[in-house]
Design a protein around this motif. Structure first.
Motif, mmCIF file in Angstrom:
data_model
loop_
_atom_site.group_PDB
_atom_site.id
_atom_site.type_symbol
_atom_site.label_atom_id
_atom_site.label_comp_id
_atom_site.label_asym_id
_atom_site.label_seq_id
_atom_site.Cartn_x
_atom_site.Cartn_y
_atom_site.Cartn_z
ATOM 1 N N GLY A 332 -26.405 36.695 25.654
ATOM 2 C CA GLY A 332 -27.481 37.556 25.150
ATOM 3 C C GLY A 332 -27.078 39.013 25.206
ATOM 4 N N SER A 333 -28.082 39.878 25.398
ATOM 5 C CA SER A 333 -27.813 41.316 25.451
ATOM 6 C C SER A 333 -26.816 41.613 26.558
ATOM 7 N N ARG A 376 -25.447 35.762 20.742
ATOM 8 C CA ARG A 376 -26.730 35.608 20.033
ATOM 9 C C ARG A 376 -26.998 36.748 19.045
ATOM 10 N N HIS A 377 -26.771 37.980 19.515
ATOM 11 C CA HIS A 377 -27.082 39.127 18.653
ATOM 12 C C HIS A 377 -25.873 39.590 17.840
ATOM 13 N N PRO A 385 -33.890 40.658 17.851
ATOM 14 C CA PRO A 385 -34.417 39.337 18.244
ATOM 15 C C PRO A 385 -35.194 38.662 17.110
ATOM 16 N N SER A 409 -29.993 35.348 29.039
ATOM 17 C CA SER A 409 -30.922 36.314 28.449
ATOM 18 C C SER A 409 -31.261 37.416 29.453
ATOM 19 N N ALA A 410 -31.359 38.640 28.930
ATOM 20 C CA ALA A 410 -31.799 39.774 29.756
ATOM 21 C C ALA A 410 -33.320 39.826 29.661
ATOM 22 N N ASN A 512 -38.979 38.201 27.620
ATOM 23 C CA ASN A 512 -37.847 38.552 26.747
ATOM 24 C C ASN A 512 -38.296 38.439 25.296
ATOM 25 N N MET A 513 -37.343 38.522 24.387
ATOM 26 C CA MET A 513 -37.691 38.458 22.962
ATOM 27 C C MET A 513 -36.905 37.365 22.254
ATOM 28 N N SER A 514 -36.130 36.582 23.014
ATOM 29 C CA SER A 514 -35.221 35.700 22.267
ATOM 30 C C SER A 514 -35.128 34.261 22.746
HETATM 31 C C1 LIG Z 1 -31.644 45.052 24.728
HETATM 32 S S1 LIG Z 1 -33.248 44.957 25.419
HETATM 33 C C2 LIG Z 1 -34.176 43.700 24.570
HETATM 34 C C3 LIG Z 1 -33.394 42.460 24.212
HETATM 35 O O1 LIG Z 1 -32.775 41.988 25.421
HETATM 36 C C4 LIG Z 1 -32.997 40.611 25.516
HETATM 37 O O2 LIG Z 1 -31.995 39.987 24.732
HETATM 38 P P1 LIG Z 1 -31.335 38.570 25.130
HETATM 39 O O3 LIG Z 1 -32.465 37.644 25.405
HETATM 40 O O4 LIG Z 1 -30.570 38.144 23.935
HETATM 41 O O5 LIG Z 1 -30.463 38.822 26.342
HETATM 42 C C5 LIG Z 1 -34.382 40.455 24.923
HETATM 43 O O6 LIG Z 1 -34.683 39.115 24.617
HETATM 44 C C6 LIG Z 1 -34.332 41.368 23.746
HETATM 45 O O7 LIG Z 1 -33.803 40.736 22.610
#
Ligand SMILES: CSC[C@H]1O[C@H](OP(=O)(O)O)[C@H](O)[C@@H]1O
Ligand SMILES: Nc1ncnc2[nH]cnc12
Ligand SMILES: [Fe+2]
Length: 619
Positions: A332-333, A376-377, A385, A409-410, A512-514
């Motif tokens: 993730g992030s 993921r991103h 997200p 995931s963060a 989180n958002m993802s």
């Molecule tokens: C960069 S802050 C918000 C972003 O961080 C988390 O991403 P991930 O779950 O892919 O680690 C959160 O879900 C948001 O997409």
């Protein structure tokens, strides 16, 4: 605790009786140091004596060609461990230099050690004149600073000298980080090597094609596939009359090539240092090396995992993935690449829904299990997200045969006791996305209603909940004694204070958002999916100083990489072992209970499309 990289950690320990010829640990020799090194260079932590195969074949059936071929010179599995070690321990450079009014960017990493025959290193590291050198030259100061060969490479040099009967004073190394790195046609025929130089070239890591053509008649060609552990020794008129190259190759993983050479005059040292170290800094791999170094120093072995890893096979890694890949990691992030295991391939997969966020990197554990990694991103965090191609990602992983996904995931913390830096293992999700993300594979008249009561596979949850890392707080069902609830919001803006407080009142532990629709799609694809959340902030519910920012998320994530790697090493070992006991099978066949559409009403096209993730349902 001895120093180990992740690969080495996953190799069988001395206590593992199933290994036929493990790399025995060497008594701890201190790292090599010198003023010219950017950091101390570790000694080889293992003994290669039992892994050297000195038999060679001579190839001299083409005009002016004289090659000794050792296939292999170092046993395959040992050569991969050596690759990993050198990639992590040596200072690597990406040299750029001016030539003909332009800047040449070397398309590979390089490094060099050694000194020509006119000088030798004294015990204190200073350079003195070689008393055996017959010239009357008086030793002048070098423009560059020659670097002595560190002990890890001296050991290899001795094996090579013994097998070839030659003497070398230089080790020049190329690191081709992937198939985009290359070397164009050239010959190693510099004057400072003398007439008809002998060059021994050892391959470690990914196999690459080695092409040769005659200088006088380019239709006279020779080529070979250099596999990890292979060595070719080019002798006689080979350099004077032939050119050689390593062309680019799509999807290749990392390869190190060590050449042993002998330079006769001072100009050789100047030249080698100028083109292989340059005047820049060593970037990238110095940073990675430090991370792995400190990680391995603190390593606490999970005895159980140590004893149960499988024996690595004595065979080269295939250049293309032919096996299925049972385990995937989604980063993730802040977790955009997975450098701790050696990549063996990079796959660009297209699915009926489109392409995933990034090429999928395949690495292998020491026991040979392929692991897929997907950012993921995207590698440069270019998908928000809301726009992550979740279906494409899950479908691409499923097409490789993935049974288990470990998703990172963060997250923001919604509870006081979950501090930034802690890990959280969610068991439940509340969906606060806005319906704008395609969240099902089932469309086009093929309708399914799957139970999402358990958004995470309980088997994977259990595995995640069973690992512990010293000094790291993990909040899970076991430690909290209740369900652990993740809120998945749409974003991209973070929550308002009212929302943050509302989520707390709902019993939310993290946000989180993802997670969605990723975990839902994994369920539809019958993949056992678990999430490892890393708390990076307190969102905005706490007080005004604590408002979450991306900077904060990134900073905490960067500080957390080591813990993520430690957890991951333990998880991979456990999942690998679990595969033999049915881990990853829990959701298999479950989707057949969810399909509402009568078979006769499902179009052929819809059946074919869904077969990409659920092969065999209507075949
Ligand atoms: C960069 S802050 C918000 C972003 O961080 C988390 O991403 P991930 O779950 O892919 O680690 C959160 O879900 C948001 O997409
Ligand atoms: N506070 C937060 N809200 C949503 N997603 C996050 N990812 C990291 N921190 C977050
Ligand atoms: Fe060369």
């Amino acid at each position: 605790m001895s120093k180990r990289t992740l690969d080495a950690f996953l190799l069988p320990s001395k206590r593992c009786k199933r290994s036929s010829s493990p790399l025995l640990e060497q008594s701890s020799e201190s790292p090599s140091t010198h003023d010219s090194y950017p950091f101390p260079i570790s000694a080889l932590p293992f003994n290669l004596d039992a892994h050297i195969l000195p038999a060679s074949k001579r190839i001299n059936n083409l005009k002016d060609l004289d090659i000794l071929s050792f296939t292999p010179f170092i046993q395959r599995s040992a050569s991969h461990t050596l690759f990993e070690f050198l990639r992590n321990e040596l200072p690597w450079y990406r040299v750029e230099y001016p030539a003909h009014n332009r800047i040449v960017k070397t398309p590979r990493f390089t490094t060099v050690f050694g000194i020509d025959d006119t000088g030798i290193f004294a015990g204190d590291g200073s350079i003195v004149e070689n008393p055996r050198f017959y010239s009357t030259q008086i030793l002048k100061v070098y423009k560059c600073t020659p670097r002595p060969i560190p002990s890890c490479l001296l050991r290899l040099k001795r094996y090579v000298e013994k097998a070839t009967g030659e003497k070398f004073n230089f080790c020049l190394l190329n690191y081709y980080k992937d198939g985009d790195d290359s070397i164009s046609y050239h010959s190693d025929d510099e004057k400072f090597l003398g007439k008809n130089p002998c060059i021994a070239s050892l391959t470690l890591g990914e196999s690459r094609e080695f092409l040769m053509k005659h200088k006088g008649d380019s239709s006279v060609k020779w080529k070979t596939n250099l596999v990890s552990g292979d060595m070719i020794v080019m002798r006689g008129t080979t350099q004077a009359r032939w050119l050689h190259s390593i062309p680019k190759r799509k999807f290749a993983g990392g390869r190190i090539n060590i050449t042993f050479r002998k330079a006769i005059v001072r100009g050789g040292t100047e030249n080698y240092n100028q083109y292989n170290i340059g005047s820049g800094n060593c970037k990238v791999f110095k940073i990675m090396r430090k991370l792995i170094y400190s990680l391995s120093m603190e390593w606490k072995a999970d005895e159980d995992a140590m004893l149960n890893v499988l024996t690595p096979e004595e065979k080269p890694l295939p250049s293309h993935i032919i096996d299925t890949v049972p385990i995937a990691v989604i980063g993730g992030s802040g977790f955009y690449s997975f450098d701790a295991l050696t990549p063996v391939a990079k796959l660009e997969i297209s699915t009926p829904w489109g392409s995933p966020s990034s090429p999928i990197t395949i690495a292998k554990t020491a026991s040979g299990t392929p692991i897929a990694f997907l950012a993921r991103h995207g590698p440069g965090h270019t998908f928000s997200p809301s726009t992550v191609p979740y279906r494409e990602n899950i479908a691409a992983l499923k097409s490789l045969g993935v049974k288990i996904i470990l998703a990172f995931s963060a997250v923001g913390s919604l509870q006081e006791e979950i501090s930034p830096g802690d890990f959280v293992v969610p068991t439940q999700v509340i969906d606060r996305t806005k319906g704008i993300r395609p969240s099902s594979f089932f469309e086009d008249g093929l309708i399914s209603h799957v139970s999402f009561a358990d958004p995470f596979c309980s088997d994977v949850e259990e595995v995640i909940d069973s690992v512990r890392v010293d000094g790291l707080k993990i909040h899970s069902k076991k430690t909290l004694g209740r369900e652990v609830t993740l809120i998945c919001m749409e974003g991209p803006a973070f929550s308002t204070r009212a929302e943050s407080n509302l989520y707390r009142s709902w019993g939310g532990d993290a946000i989180n958002m993802s997670c969605l629709p990723e975990s839902k799609l994994a369920l539809e694809a019958e993949i056992s999916y678990g999430m490892i959340c890393m708390a990076t902030d307190y969102d905005c519910w706490r007080d005004s100083e604590d408002i979450v920012t991306v900077d904060e998320v990134t900073a905490v994530m960067t500080g957390n990489v080591m813990n993520a790697m430690k957890i991951l090493a333990l998880l991979l070992a456990k999942c690998e072992r679990g595969l033999t006991k049915g881990l990853g099978e829990k959701r298999k066949g479950q989707m057949k209970f969810s399909i509402a559409t009568k078979s006769d009403f499902i179009s052929k096209a819809a059946k074919e499309k869904i077969a990409f993730i659920l092969p065999g349902y209507w075949s």
